[in-house]
Design a protein around this motif. Structure first.
Motif, PDB file in Angstrom:
ATOM      1  N   GLY A  32       5.125   2.001 -15.939  1.00  0.00           N
ATOM      2  CA  GLY A  32       5.560   2.530 -14.653  1.00  0.00           C
ATOM      3  C   GLY A  32       5.006   3.886 -14.289  1.00  0.00           C
ATOM      4  N   VAL A  33       3.866   4.258 -14.826  1.00  0.00           N
ATOM      5  CA  VAL A  33       3.278   5.567 -14.504  1.00  0.00           C
ATOM      6  C   VAL A  33       2.659   5.546 -13.116  1.00  0.00           C
ATOM      7  N   PHE A  34       2.040   4.416 -12.741  1.00  0.00           N
ATOM      8  CA  PHE A  34       1.378   4.286 -11.445  1.00  0.00           C
ATOM      9  C   PHE A  34       2.081   3.193 -10.641  1.00  0.00           C
ATOM     10  N   THR A  35       2.764   3.575  -9.579  1.00  0.00           N
ATOM     11  CA  THR A  35       3.482   2.602  -8.753  1.00  0.00           C
ATOM     12  C   THR A  35       3.214   2.889  -7.277  1.00  0.00           C
ATOM     13  N   VAL A  36       3.215   1.832  -6.474  1.00  0.00           N
ATOM     14  CA  VAL A  36       3.025   1.963  -5.031  1.00  0.00           C
ATOM     15  C   VAL A  36       4.259   1.434  -4.335  1.00  0.00           C
ATOM     16  N   SER A  37       4.763   2.208  -3.393  1.00  0.00           N
ATOM     17  CA  SER A  37       5.943   1.787  -2.640  1.00  0.00           C
ATOM     18  C   SER A  37       5.694   1.996  -1.152  1.00  0.00           C
ATOM     19  N   ASP A  38       6.510   1.335  -0.348  1.00  0.00           N
ATOM     20  CA  ASP A  38       6.429   1.480   1.098  1.00  0.00           C
ATOM     21  C   ASP A  38       7.410   2.559   1.538  1.00  0.00           C
ATOM     22  N   GLU A  39       6.873   3.590   2.176  1.00  0.00           N
ATOM     23  CA  GLU A  39       7.714   4.671   2.691  1.00  0.00           C
ATOM     24  C   GLU A  39       7.445   4.817   4.178  1.00  0.00           C
ATOM     25  N   GLU A  40       8.399   4.373   4.957  1.00  0.00           N
ATOM     26  CA  GLU A  40       8.308   4.441   6.418  1.00  0.00           C
ATOM     27  C   GLU A  40       7.022   3.786   6.922  1.00  0.00           C
ATOM     28  N   GLY A  41       6.719   2.620   6.356  1.00  0.00           N
ATOM     29  CA  GLY A  41       5.563   1.861   6.798  1.00  0.00           C
ATOM     30  C   GLY A  41       4.249   2.276   6.186  1.00  0.00           C
ATOM     31  N   GLU A  42       4.273   3.235   5.271  1.00  0.00           N
ATOM     32  CA  GLU A  42       3.052   3.685   4.612  1.00  0.00           C
ATOM     33  C   GLU A  42       3.093   3.359   3.126  1.00  0.00           C
ATOM     34  N   GLU A  43       1.923   2.964   2.580  1.00  0.00           N
ATOM     35  CA  GLU A  43       1.824   2.733   1.146  1.00  0.00           C
ATOM     36  C   GLU A  43       1.615   4.082   0.455  1.00  0.00           C
ATOM     37  N   VAL A  44       2.507   4.405  -0.467  1.00  0.00           N
ATOM     38  CA  VAL A  44       2.452   5.695  -1.164  1.00  0.00           C
ATOM     39  C   VAL A  44       2.358   5.444  -2.665  1.00  0.00           C
ATOM     40  N   LEU A  45       1.370   6.057  -3.278  1.00  0.00           N
ATOM     41  CA  LEU A  45       1.183   5.975  -4.721  1.00  0.00           C
ATOM     42  C   LEU A  45       1.980   7.083  -5.397  1.00  0.00           C
ATOM     43  N   LYS A  46       2.818   6.709  -6.343  1.00  0.00           N
ATOM     44  CA  LYS A  46       3.524   7.684  -7.162  1.00  0.00           C
ATOM     45  C   LYS A  46       2.919   7.669  -8.560  1.00  0.00           C
ATOM     46  N   ILE A  47       2.538   8.852  -9.043  1.00  0.00           N
ATOM     47  CA  ILE A  47       2.108   9.018 -10.428  1.00  0.00           C
ATOM     48  C   ILE A  47       3.191   9.821 -11.126  1.00  0.00           C
ATOM     49  N   SER A  48       3.871   9.204 -12.070  1.00  0.00           N
ATOM     50  CA  SER A  48       5.017   9.857 -12.695  1.00  0.00           C
ATOM     51  C   SER A  48       4.600  11.046 -13.541  1.00  0.00           C
ATOM     52  N   GLY A  49       3.413  10.979 -14.166  1.00  0.00           N
ATOM     53  CA  GLY A  49       2.941  12.069 -15.012  1.00  0.00           C
ATOM     54  C   GLY A  49       3.490  12.057 -16.423  1.00  0.00           C
ATOM     55  N   GLU A  50       4.430  11.177 -16.715  1.00  0.00           N
ATOM     56  CA  GLU A  50       5.126  11.216 -18.003  1.00  0.00           C
ATOM     57  C   GLU A  50       4.193  10.927 -19.175  1.00  0.00           C
ATOM     58  N   ILE A  51       3.161  10.116 -18.934  1.00  0.00           N
ATOM     59  CA  ILE A  51       2.157   9.813 -19.955  1.00  0.00           C
ATOM     60  C   ILE A  51       0.797  10.240 -19.409  1.00  0.00           C
ATOM     61  N   TYR A  52       0.012  10.900 -20.232  1.00  0.00           N
ATOM     62  CA  TYR A  52      -1.332  11.282 -19.802  1.00  0.00           C
ATOM     63  C   TYR A  52      -2.161  10.024 -19.547  1.00  0.00           C
ATOM     64  N   GLY A  53      -2.908  10.028 -18.450  1.00  0.00           N
ATOM     65  CA  GLY A  53      -3.705   8.868 -18.117  1.00  0.00           C
ATOM     66  C   GLY A  53      -4.413   9.057 -16.801  1.00  0.00           C
ATOM     67  N   CYS A  54      -4.869   7.959 -16.227  1.00  0.00           N
ATOM     68  CA  CYS A  54      -5.570   8.044 -14.950  1.00  0.00           C
ATOM     69  C   CYS A  54      -5.734   6.663 -14.340  1.00  0.00           C
ATOM     70  N   LEU A  55      -5.895   6.661 -13.031  1.00  0.00           N
ATOM     71  CA  LEU A  55      -6.461   5.517 -12.344  1.00  0.00           C
ATOM     72  C   LEU A  55      -7.968   5.674 -12.396  1.00  0.00           C
ATOM     73  N   ILE A  56      -8.690   4.577 -12.612  1.00  0.00           N
ATOM     74  CA  ILE A  56     -10.146   4.590 -12.665  1.00  0.00           C
ATOM     75  C   ILE A  56     -10.661   3.582 -11.653  1.00  0.00           C
ATOM     76  N   SER A  57     -11.456   4.027 -10.702  1.00  0.00           N
ATOM     77  CA  SER A  57     -11.985   3.094  -9.707  1.00  0.00           C
ATOM     78  C   SER A  57     -12.819   2.017 -10.396  1.00  0.00           C
ATOM     79  N   LYS A  58     -12.690   0.794  -9.932  1.00  0.00           N
ATOM     80  CA  LYS A  58     -13.467  -0.292 -10.513  1.00  0.00           C
ATOM     81  C   LYS A  58     -14.944  -0.191 -10.129  1.00  0.00           C
ATOM     82  N   LYS A  59     -15.219   0.433  -8.995  1.00  0.00           N
ATOM     83  CA  LYS A  59     -16.598   0.594  -8.535  1.00  0.00           C
ATOM     84  C   LYS A  59     -17.119   1.985  -8.896  1.00  0.00           C
TER      85      LYS A  59
END
Length: 288
Positions: A70-97
């Motif tokens: 659950g470090v990287f989650t996306v939720s809908d906030e007032e019609g917008e997709e918002v990415l939450k990064i909890s920060g609890e574990i060191y890591g990253c999103l890595i683009s596939k391209k």
């Protein structure tokens, strides 16, 4: 004449539609354009060694695309997709391209939570660009060799080198214990691996908005040159991106994009990218 006017109007509409579709969104609820990498919950006093358990056995990093954290989650906030990064574990999103010449823009704001080893430090994240090689190659055993657009409280747009990367930055010469400070009117100074100035430079000014407000961050990369832009202000001008491999200096002008999880809660939205065929005219002047 009427047909000509209709043709012109139709062409204008097509051009308008084309310009609005130049930007590619990198956000969706499944984060389908990203891989997720997690390493460790680092502790206070970490010294760069691979963590061990209570019996002294080496602990492997969590790894790539592991579910249930659950470090990287996306939720809908007032019609917008918002990415939450909890920060609890060191890591990253890595683009596939991989990307080379592009304009990246996104919005970010801080959450409230911090974790060890940053509980008494500033909230931290970052955008790592021209990322190559394997995750976990640097001090925190988490990220890829890259250049960093720093995302930290009061330091949006700072520069950090990662592993053996280096770059030239328009900045004031550092003196004594002072750090170099970016300034578009100064000459380019080499920084990073194998350079006299180590791989860190402060942004030219603090343009961060008040806590809870969204900041717009932009990264422009073209032909090994780059710009860090915060809320419309150019805070750093960089050129000649490179890295050192077995003593050889090589260009570092293409790679994946990483978004860090670094012991602080942070939110991102409107993540989008546009490929460039040249450095935008408004910004080319910074490299003259």
């Amino acid at each position: 004449m009427r047909n000509l006017i209709i043709l012109i109007l139709f062409t204008c509409i097509l051009c308008s539609c084309s310009s609005t579709t130049e930007w590619e969104s990198l956000m969706d609820t499944d984060l389908s354009k990203w891989d997720r990498y997690l390493s460790y919950k680092h502790k206070l006093g970490y010294n760069g060694d691979q963590p061990t358990d209570e019996n002294g056995n080496l602990v492997a990093p969590i790894g790539l695309n592991k579910d249930g954290y659950g470090v990287f989650t996306v939720s809908d906030e007032e019609g917008e997709e918002v990415l939450k990064i909890s920060g609890e574990i060191y890591g990253c999103l890595i683009s596939k391209k991989e990307y080379d010449n592009y304009h990246l823009r996104l919005k970010m704001k801080w959450g409230d939570k911090k974790f060890e080893p940053r509980k008494k430090l500033l909230k931290d994240s970052g955008i790592l660009y021209h990322s190559i090689g394997e995750p976990g190659a640097e001090y925190w055993r988490t990220w890829m060799l890259s250049q960093e657009f720093q995302v930290m409280e009061g330091h949006l747009g700072d520069y950090w080198s990662q592993i053996t990367s280096a770059i030239d930055i328009r900045a004031y010469l550092p003196e004594y214990i002072m750090n170099p400070v970016a300034d578009a009117g100064q000459p380019f100074l080499p920084m990073g691996q194998n350079e006299e100035i180590q791989g860190f430079c402060l942004r030219s000014g603090n343009y961060e908005k008040a806590p809870g407000e969204w900041n717009t961050l932009e990264l422009i990369c073209y032909d090994g040159n780059s710009l860090h832009i915060v809320n419309g202000q150019v805070v750093m001008v960089l050129r000649n991106s490179r890295y050192i491999n077995d003593g050889e200096t090589l260009p570092l002008d293409k790679g994946k994009i990483q978004i860090q999880s670094e012991a602080a809660e942070v939110y991102y939205k409107d993540i989008e990218i546009k490929e460039l065929s040249s450095m935008p005219e408004d910004f080319a002047q910074y490299f003259n």
